[in-house]
Scaffold this motif. Sequence first.
Motif, mmCIF file in Angstrom:
data_model
loop_
_atom_site.group_PDB
_atom_site.id
_atom_site.type_symbol
_atom_site.label_atom_id
_atom_site.label_comp_id
_atom_site.label_asym_id
_atom_site.label_seq_id
_atom_site.Cartn_x
_atom_site.Cartn_y
_atom_site.Cartn_z
ATOM 1 N N THR A 167 0.708 -1.256 -0.046
ATOM 2 C CA THR A 167 0.121 -0.101 -0.037
ATOM 3 C C THR A 167 0.970 1.240 -0.146
ATOM 4 N N LYS A 168 0.440 2.073 -0.952
ATOM 5 C CA LYS A 168 1.343 3.486 -0.885
ATOM 6 C C LYS A 168 0.554 4.258 0.372
ATOM 7 N N PRO A 169 1.839 5.058 0.760
ATOM 8 C CA PRO A 169 3.147 5.210 0.446
ATOM 9 C C PRO A 169 4.076 4.009 1.058
ATOM 10 N N PHE A 170 4.953 3.770 0.365
ATOM 11 C CA PHE A 170 5.785 2.552 0.771
ATOM 12 C C PHE A 170 7.182 2.803 0.634
ATOM 13 N N HIS A 171 8.262 2.133 1.511
ATOM 14 C CA HIS A 171 9.487 2.098 1.165
ATOM 15 C C HIS A 171 10.068 1.366 0.021
ATOM 16 N N MET A 172 10.868 1.761 -0.702
ATOM 17 C CA MET A 172 11.205 0.819 -2.197
ATOM 18 C C MET A 172 11.908 -0.491 -1.608
ATOM 19 N N GLY A 173 12.680 -0.279 -0.532
ATOM 20 C CA GLY A 173 13.250 -1.645 0.195
ATOM 21 C C GLY A 173 12.185 -2.976 0.392
ATOM 22 N N GLU A 174 11.056 -2.273 0.873
ATOM 23 C CA GLU A 174 9.765 -3.266 0.961
ATOM 24 C C GLU A 174 9.432 -4.000 -0.055
ATOM 25 N N LEU A 175 9.054 -3.173 -1.381
ATOM 26 C CA LEU A 175 8.745 -3.645 -2.490
ATOM 27 C C LEU A 175 9.919 -4.666 -3.104
ATOM 28 N N LEU A 176 10.955 -4.239 -3.138
ATOM 29 C CA LEU A 176 12.118 -4.998 -3.696
ATOM 30 C C LEU A 176 12.196 -6.347 -2.872
ATOM 31 N N ALA A 177 11.824 -6.150 -1.723
ATOM 32 C CA ALA A 177 11.789 -7.543 -1.030
ATOM 33 C C ALA A 177 10.645 -8.613 -1.308
ATOM 34 N N ARG A 178 9.474 -7.887 -1.802
ATOM 35 C CA ARG A 178 8.590 -8.666 -2.121
ATOM 36 C C ARG A 178 8.766 -9.340 -3.567
ATOM 37 N N ILE A 179 9.539 -8.561 -4.348
ATOM 38 C CA ILE A 179 9.795 -9.077 -5.603
ATOM 39 C C ILE A 179 11.022 -10.216 -5.747
ATOM 40 N N ARG A 180 11.780 -10.144 -4.568
ATOM 41 C CA ARG A 180 12.633 -11.274 -4.344
ATOM 42 C C ARG A 180 12.025 -12.362 -4.136
ATOM 43 N N VAL A 181 10.895 -12.321 -3.224
ATOM 44 C CA VAL A 181 10.118 -13.492 -3.071
ATOM 45 C C VAL A 181 9.475 -14.189 -4.078
ATOM 46 N N VAL A 182 9.137 -13.485 -5.093
ATOM 47 C CA VAL A 182 8.483 -13.783 -6.276
ATOM 48 C C VAL A 182 9.483 -14.387 -7.028
ATOM 49 N N GLU A 183 10.619 -13.890 -7.142
ATOM 50 C CA GLU A 183 11.757 -14.422 -7.849
ATOM 51 C C GLU A 183 12.202 -15.743 -7.739
ATOM 52 N N ARG A 184 12.406 -15.812 -6.328
ATOM 53 C CA ARG A 184 12.567 -17.214 -5.597
ATOM 54 C C ARG A 184 11.723 -18.248 -5.875
ATOM 55 N N LYS A 185 10.523 -18.045 -5.903
ATOM 56 C CA LYS A 185 9.526 -19.071 -6.362
ATOM 57 C C LYS A 185 9.474 -19.160 -7.794
ATOM 58 N N LEU A 186 9.953 -18.499 -8.570
ATOM 59 C CA LEU A 186 9.817 -18.691 -9.738
ATOM 60 C C LEU A 186 10.885 -19.538 -10.242
ATOM 61 N N LYS A 187 12.212 -19.370 -9.462
ATOM 62 C CA LYS A 187 13.302 -20.270 -9.737
ATOM 63 C C LYS A 187 12.935 -21.546 -9.376
ATOM 64 N N LYS A 188 12.423 -21.706 -8.149
ATOM 65 C CA LYS A 188 11.989 -22.920 -7.560
ATOM 66 C C LYS A 188 11.169 -23.923 -8.550
ATOM 67 N N ALA A 189 10.190 -22.894 -9.374
ATOM 68 C CA ALA A 189 9.262 -23.569 -10.298
ATOM 69 C C ALA A 189 9.899 -24.157 -11.392
ATOM 70 N N VAL A 190 10.791 -23.499 -11.747
ATOM 71 C CA VAL A 190 11.710 -23.798 -13.108
ATOM 72 C C VAL A 190 12.678 -25.089 -12.875
ATOM 73 N N GLN A 191 13.056 -24.897 -11.435
ATOM 74 C CA GLN A 191 13.845 -26.121 -11.328
ATOM 75 C C GLN A 191 13.235 -27.401 -10.786
ATOM 76 N N GLY A 192 12.067 -27.082 -10.624
ATOM 77 C CA GLY A 192 11.148 -28.370 -10.221
ATOM 78 C C GLY A 192 11.154 -28.444 -8.635
ATOM 79 N N ASP A 193 10.022 -28.662 -8.136
ATOM 80 C CA ASP A 193 9.924 -28.837 -6.816
ATOM 81 C C ASP A 193 9.023 -30.016 -6.320
ATOM 82 N N ASN A 194 9.650 -31.250 -6.566
ATOM 83 C CA ASN A 194 8.791 -32.273 -6.402
ATOM 84 C C ASN A 194 9.404 -33.141 -5.216
#
Length: 231
Positions: A103-130
């Motif tokens: 929610t605005k206003p926000f600190h950019m560090g918080e938004l970047l942290a949320r993006i990194r969470v997504v990034e890690r999940k995407l990488k796990k999906a590519v590698q396979g999580d079985n």
Amino acid sequence: MEDNLRILIIEDDKYILNFISLSLKTNGYVFDTAKTGIQGMSLFYSNNPDVILLDLGLPDIDGIDIIKSIRMISEVPILIVSARGEEKEKISALDAGADDYITKPFHMGELLARIRVVERKLKKAVQGDNAEIFQLDYLTIDYERRMVLVDHKEIHLTPIEYKLLLLLVENKGKVLTHNYILKKIWGYGETGDSKSIRVFMANLRRKIEKDKTSPRFIFTEVGVGYRFANE
């Protein structure tokens, strides 16, 4: 998937758009920008982004409708960046298929942290999580044996508690609304009673959390739902 995420920003506020763009560029992300919903949908179709940062209050198309349109054809992570702080707006966005919100206003560090969470999940999906074993800190889930362990000691969960835990872990890092949980666990949504969720969630926390006042795994999003720790 390439090393750098391709992010689509759909935001009509010039100041916010420039602020986010500069921060993403500084952190090495590739991104496209759109100031209207129509332009954003066009870039979504043509550039196939890995993540979408979406403002709900666009001048031409309501952000909720954009989420619904995208969810008809794609599971791309959608992070809401909006001035709409009301709980009902957050719930509507999450129920429509958004993955998270800030929610605005926000600190950019918080938004970047949320993006990194997504990034890690995407990488796990590519590698396979079985994996047949899930482990985070002192919590272990043995899927094959249907066992849950805390500090390597088995704990007893009821069938509903076990289903709740699996649902949370499957969506770790993502906010799950009360309606979503009701539909997934009990088969009904808006007509259901969220009090039952709170009771089961309290019992689950009592069994897997060491410190109930400072949870390690299950976090409450007040008035919205629950989120399981991503790491």
